[in-house]
Design an enzyme around this catalytic site. Structure first.
Site, mmCIF file in Angstrom:
data_model
loop_
_atom_site.group_PDB
_atom_site.id
_atom_site.type_symbol
_atom_site.label_atom_id
_atom_site.label_comp_id
_atom_site.label_asym_id
_atom_site.label_seq_id
_atom_site.Cartn_x
_atom_site.Cartn_y
_atom_site.Cartn_z
ATOM 1 N N LYS A 180 7.330 -10.756 4.464
ATOM 2 C CA LYS A 180 7.600 -10.775 5.906
ATOM 3 C C LYS A 180 6.438 -10.171 6.699
ATOM 4 O O LYS A 180 6.194 -8.973 6.633
ATOM 5 C CB LYS A 180 8.864 -9.970 6.243
ATOM 6 C CG LYS A 180 9.236 -10.106 7.715
ATOM 7 C CD LYS A 180 10.110 -8.987 8.218
ATOM 8 C CE LYS A 180 9.485 -8.158 9.303
ATOM 9 N NZ LYS A 180 8.925 -8.845 10.450
ATOM 10 N N GLU A 183 6.217 -9.558 13.526
ATOM 11 C CA GLU A 183 6.429 -10.604 14.543
ATOM 12 C C GLU A 183 5.245 -10.716 15.495
ATOM 13 O O GLU A 183 4.957 -11.793 16.001
ATOM 14 C CB GLU A 183 7.702 -10.312 15.338
ATOM 15 C CG GLU A 183 8.947 -10.682 14.574
ATOM 16 C CD GLU A 183 9.997 -11.320 15.471
ATOM 17 O OE1 GLU A 183 10.515 -10.615 16.351
ATOM 18 O OE2 GLU A 183 10.284 -12.516 15.291
ATOM 19 N N GLY A 233 3.802 0.416 7.291
ATOM 20 C CA GLY A 233 4.261 0.494 8.678
ATOM 21 C C GLY A 233 4.488 1.935 9.073
ATOM 22 O O GLY A 233 3.899 2.852 8.504
ATOM 23 N N GLY A 238 9.768 3.419 7.522
ATOM 24 C CA GLY A 238 9.685 3.763 6.098
ATOM 25 C C GLY A 238 10.931 4.502 5.626
ATOM 26 O O GLY A 238 11.453 4.269 4.533
ATOM 27 N N GLU A 255 3.385 2.805 2.591
ATOM 28 C CA GLU A 255 2.114 3.203 3.212
ATOM 29 C C GLU A 255 2.413 3.431 4.683
ATOM 30 O O GLU A 255 2.626 2.475 5.424
ATOM 31 C CB GLU A 255 1.069 2.085 3.085
ATOM 32 C CG GLU A 255 0.752 1.653 1.677
ATOM 33 C CD GLU A 255 -0.180 2.599 0.962
ATOM 34 O OE1 GLU A 255 -0.783 3.476 1.622
ATOM 35 O OE2 GLU A 255 -0.302 2.473 -0.259
ATOM 36 N N CYS A 289 -4.159 3.150 10.428
ATOM 37 C CA CYS A 289 -3.315 4.237 9.924
ATOM 38 C C CYS A 289 -4.147 5.465 9.544
ATOM 39 O O CYS A 289 -3.710 6.591 9.706
ATOM 40 C CB CYS A 289 -2.523 3.758 8.733
ATOM 41 S SG CYS A 289 -3.568 3.020 7.492
ATOM 42 N N GLU A 390 1.669 10.607 15.808
ATOM 43 C CA GLU A 390 0.724 9.495 15.672
ATOM 44 C C GLU A 390 0.760 8.651 16.948
ATOM 45 O O GLU A 390 1.814 8.154 17.329
ATOM 46 C CB GLU A 390 1.099 8.622 14.473
ATOM 47 C CG GLU A 390 0.095 7.520 14.230
ATOM 48 C CD GLU A 390 0.511 6.575 13.105
ATOM 49 O OE1 GLU A 390 1.664 6.137 13.102
ATOM 50 O OE2 GLU A 390 -0.333 6.290 12.242
#
Ligand code: NAP
Ligand code: MG
Length: 496
Positions: A180, A183, A233, A238, A255, A289, A390
């Protein structure tokens, strides 16, 4: 905003067939540099996602992929790499349009994608396993097997490359896949799966499902027919994946996010440190990231560093990824742009000093897109949200430290542990400090470069498991011991 005829009609790939969503539900995909509609992507339902999972399950159980020799699987992977090379320009252009990144950045991504396929093609042909001469005249051996059906969920910041970091080792190890994309950026996902189909990977091995994370992603994470999840993500999603995976105790590899320190000592090569500190956060418009989003500078050079850093940051040219002179591209979506601008407001309210940037760019040519100036905050404290959370955008904080101990303490004062760097010309000190930084991806006198051979992943809330290298393959493998009794006679534990 009107939908024109050049809009790409994306499809899903399930059990060897290209499909639209049955209920016609669509996701309109835009170019974040212009807000032009560039594609329409299907949105699968839970049931359609389950069909893809069932196809991957059946393909795995049939042994059509796991039963091949490693030579045969390696040949497929090398052919995929060849095709990516052939379609290099097309993939680069689509990635720029979809994500908003610079052409030069997308070129790295596509080149790295082929490297990754070739690396895993080679790795599975190297010796593996172990044997032991154990007591009682038994020969023990350890072999590796695929985990089964792998669910792969990827983010929008490196749409193609993050997919390849998963797909290449997953296929190499003999798994079947339900994949997946995000989007916001589904275009190169379809192109990559077209390539995988073209080289003849058997039906049902590679399945692509598009749609909402909360529907498609959640279904994959919960399914008892999926044996493992590899997710890249945010830390919050997560956590959701981990909960959903508990149902059948899936193997998980996560991750996640970061808030990585970049420690600059007074004895560093000054211009090198300034340069990498800019690259560390403004590369990819900070939507990376591993970004070095917290710069920590030794007190004696702090003022000089800030002055030079801001001078250089102000010269950075923000613009569309396709323009050769752009140095920082667009933010990948309006939602992400608004989240970043909100953090900039929070920083101001918290009392930090906005040293440069701080605004959306609405000048001619940029006003239709999502562009933010390179932004730096000084006079920050560790309790501020802009230092703790973040931001995932071109926003950096610059803090001062007095001693080696204080640098380490500030560096580790975070829930994350993805990356970090030290700049110093004292080799022993640099190594001493980097060894105490609680993070999985680190540099001395550099920031960002990473290599397919080396493991990628985080400590603490930055994730579980490692991508790339031999570790990235192990993520997609089960490990089995086989004990061969060399004395074929009764054990005679029970008399009689
Ligand atoms: P995200 O919101 O967590 O989304 C990542 C993916 O998960 C998307 O495909 C998303 O689908 C899907 N998703 C959303 N909700 C879900 C759910 N409940 N169950 C299953 N899947 C779900 O992250 P993002 O905003 O796309 O990406 C940015 C984050 O990724 C940052 O935190 C960054 O640090 C991290 N990242 C980490 C690494 C690394 O290597 N450590 C690399 C790149 C990015 P939709 O968006 O399509 O709904
Ligand atoms: Mg897009």
């Amino acid at each position: 905003m009107s939908v024109d005829t050049s809009v790409l009609e994306l499809k899903m790939f399930v059990n060897g067939e290209w499909k639209t969503a049955k209920n016609g539900d669509e996701n309109i995909v835009i170019n974040p540099a212009t807000q032009e509609v560039i594609a329409r992507a299907p949105r699968a339902t839970k049931e359609e996602t389950e069909e893809a999972i069932a196809a991957a399950r059946a393909a795995f159980e049939s042994g059509i992929w796991s039963g091949l020799t490693t030579h045969e699987r390696a040949q497929y992977l090398n052919k995929i790499a060849d095709k990516i090379d052939e379609k290099f320009e097309e993939l680069v252009n689509l990635e720029v349009m979809d994500n908003g990144k610079l052409k030069a950045e997308a070129e790295f991504d596509v080149a790295d994608a082929t490297t990754c396929f070739r690396y895993y093609a080679g790795l599975i042909l190297t010796p593996e396993g172990e044997t032991y001469q154990v007591p009682e005249n038994v020969q023990a051996m350890v072999v590796r097997e695929p985990v089964g059906v792998a669910g792969l969920i990827v983010p929008w910041n490196f749409p193609l490359l993050m997919s390849v970091w998963k797909i290449a080792p997953a296929l190499a190890a003999g798994n079947t896949i339900v994949y997946k994309p995000a989007e916001a950026t589904p275009i190169t996902a379809m192109k990559l799966v077209e390539i995988i189909e073209e080289v003849g990977v058997p039906q049902g091995v590679m399945n692509l499902v598009m749609g909402r994370g909360a529907v498609v992603g959640q279904t994959i994470a919960e399914s008892h027919d999926v044996d493992m999840i590899s997710f890249t993500g945010s830390t919050n999603v997560g956590r959701e994946i981990m909960k959903a995976a508990a149902g059948n105790l899936k193997k998980i590899s996560l991750e996640l996010g970061g808030k990585s320190p970049n420690i600059i000592f007074a004895d560093a090569d000054f211009e090198t440190a300034v340069d990498y500190a800019l690259f560390g956060i403004f590369f990819g418009a900070g939507q990376v990231c591993s970004s070095g989003s917290r710069i920590l500078v030794e007190e004696s050079i702090y003022d000089q560093f800030v002055e030079r850093y801001i001078e250089r940051a102000k010269q950075i040219k923000v613009g569309p990824g396709m323009n050769e002179d752009s140095q920082v591209g667009a933010i990948a979506s309006e939602q992400q742009m608004n989240a970043i601008l909100n953090y900039i407001e929070i920083g101001k309210q918290e009392g930090a000093t906005l040293a440069c940037g701080g605004s959306r760019l609405l000048t001619d040519g940029l006003d239709q897109g999502f562009f933010i100036e390179p932004t730096a905050f000084t006079n920050v404290t560790s309790d501020m949200r802009i230092v703790k959370e973040e931001i995932f955008g071109p926003v950096v904080t610059i803090q001062k430290f007095k001693s080696e101990d204080e640098a380490i303490q500030l560096a580790n004062e975070t829930d994350f542990g993805l990356a970090g760097a030290v700049f110093s010309n004292d080799g022993a000190k640099a190594l001493r400090v980097i060894k105490q930084v609680r993070a999985g991806i680190t540099w001395i006198n550099a920031y960002h470069p990473t290599y397919v051979e080396a493991p990628w992943g985080g400590y603490k809330q930055s994730g579980i498991g490692r991508s790339l290298g031999t570790y990235g393959l192990e993520d997609f493998q089960e490990i089995k011991q086989i004990n061969i009794n060399l004395n074929v006679e009764p054990v005679s534990w029970f008399p009689g």
